[in-house]
Design a protein around this motif. Structure first.
Motif, PDB file in Angstrom:
ATOM      1  N   ARG A  53     -18.386 -62.194 -12.384  1.00 36.21           N
ATOM      2  CA  ARG A  53     -18.573 -63.255 -13.379  1.00 36.21           C
ATOM      3  C   ARG A  53     -18.601 -62.669 -14.790  1.00 36.21           C
ATOM      4  N   GLU A  54     -19.304 -61.564 -14.950  1.00 29.93           N
ATOM      5  CA  GLU A  54     -19.441 -60.962 -16.278  1.00 29.93           C
ATOM      6  C   GLU A  54     -18.113 -60.484 -16.835  1.00 29.93           C
ATOM      7  N   HIS A  55     -17.179 -60.144 -15.943  1.00 30.64           N
ATOM      8  CA  HIS A  55     -15.889 -59.617 -16.395  1.00 30.64           C
ATOM      9  C   HIS A  55     -14.722 -60.548 -16.064  1.00 30.64           C
ATOM     10  N   TRP A 101     -20.825 -67.356  -9.073  1.00 33.45           N
ATOM     11  CA  TRP A 101     -19.551 -67.220  -9.803  1.00 33.45           C
ATOM     12  C   TRP A 101     -18.589 -68.285  -9.319  1.00 33.45           C
ATOM     13  N   THR A 151     -22.055 -61.317  -9.437  1.00 29.48           N
ATOM     14  CA  THR A 151     -22.585 -61.253 -10.801  1.00 29.48           C
ATOM     15  C   THR A 151     -21.683 -60.424 -11.706  1.00 29.48           C
ATOM     16  N   SER A 152     -21.264 -59.276 -11.218  1.00 29.33           N
ATOM     17  CA  SER A 152     -20.404 -58.407 -12.024  1.00 29.33           C
ATOM     18  C   SER A 152     -19.026 -59.025 -12.225  1.00 29.33           C
TER      19      SER A 152
END
Length: 297
Positions: free
Chosen positions: A99-101, A149, A96-97
């Motif tokens: 994907r966010e970055h 992701w 998740t992290s």
């Protein structure tokens, strides 16, 4: 542009070899599992955010290589909740992290996701069917990473040994000093993998995906060839200058364990090679190098 690597589990057997093999012109942050607990979503989010920002500000291409895992196969049978948190929930937070970055993620998995009743090397696309808590939690981790992701990759490996941590090669070397003979199972087949060779493979994949390559999202990377634990033990004795006939064959039934072991764990490296990645060398060559260079045991 050089790589920046975030390596959760960076103080473990594989993580430390990823650090050792990383290019000198790169940037590496390799926190231990205590320093970065993947089950803590906010800690993971903060770590990836800081890593991605600092790496890009310094002109590096960021990649996360997840070497953190709950690997105590037998203990997992009675500690299923913790194994699930580390092997499934944690990788999901990481994906998740990432994907966010917009950070590529390489996640290391295991032969234990298969049922272990095969008769030919398992391909990445073959049907899974884990028979242990460890295998089930690792498979769930794969699912969470891949579904979260689309710039994430799973690298399954098997029978890993290296300079750091506990492993089969170190155990055989230790027991050789105290036991005249040893009994080792001869009805489980797999491919021994030197963690340093695996680390080089992961770094090659990291460089490729950070440059925009799109290899298959599930790959296998193990030492080439196959043997049994008995055959592996005999090879270890030979490389140590000891008499391999001190190692006697036995069956899995002779040594019952809490978690079932796959009878067949050979993973096919075809997809890895077809993606243009360098195949890992034959397990016997790797073992000889590991021992003669004193990297192991």
């Amino acid at each position: 542009m050089a790589l920046a690597l975030l390596v959760p589990g960076g103080r473990g057997q594989l993580g430390r070899d990823v650090v050792a093999a990383a290019p000198e012109d790169g940037l590496v942050h390799a926190p231990s599992s205590a320093e970065l607990d993947l089950t803590d979503a906010s800690a993971v989010a903060d770590a990836v955010a800081v890593f991605a920002s600092s790496a890009r500000d310094a002109g590096y291409r960021p990649v996360v290589v997840n070497a953190a895992a709950y690997t105590a196969v037998d203990a997992a049978e009675s500690d299923a909740d913790r194994a699930f948190e580390v092997n499934a929930v944690g990788p999901g937070h990481l994906a998740t992290s990432c994907r966010e970055h917009n950070v590529p993620l390489l996640h290391v998995s295991t032969d234990y996701v298969f049922p272990g009743d095969g008769t030919r090397p398992y391909e990445p696309s073959d049907e899974t069917g884990p028979r242990s808590v460890y295998g089930r939690t690792k498979l769930e981790g794969e699912h969470r990473v891949l579904s979260t992701w689309d710039r994430s990759w799973i690298v399954r490996t098997a029978w890993v040994y290296g300079e750091h941590g506990n492993n089969f090669v170190k155990t055989m070397a230790r027991l050789a000093t105290t036991n005249e003979t040893l009994s080792v199972v001869d009805d489980q087949l797999g491919s021994p993998t030197w963690s340093l060779d695996l680390a080089h493979g992961l770094l090659e994949l990291a460089a490729a995906v950070s440059s925009g390559a799109t290899p298959p999202r599930v790959l296998h990377a193990t030492g080439a060839g196959e043997t049994t634990w008995h055959g592996f033990a005999r090879a270890i004795f030979t490389e140590l200058g000891l008499d391999p006939n001190r190692v006697h064959p036995c069956t899995t039934a002779d040594f019952p364990r809490p978690a079932p072991r796959p009878a067949y764990s050979v993973l096919s490296g075809k997809a890895w090679a077809d993606a243009g990645l360098t195949p890992l060398r034959h397990w016997q060559e790797a073992l000889s190098t590991a021992i003669t260079t004193h990297a192991v045991p």
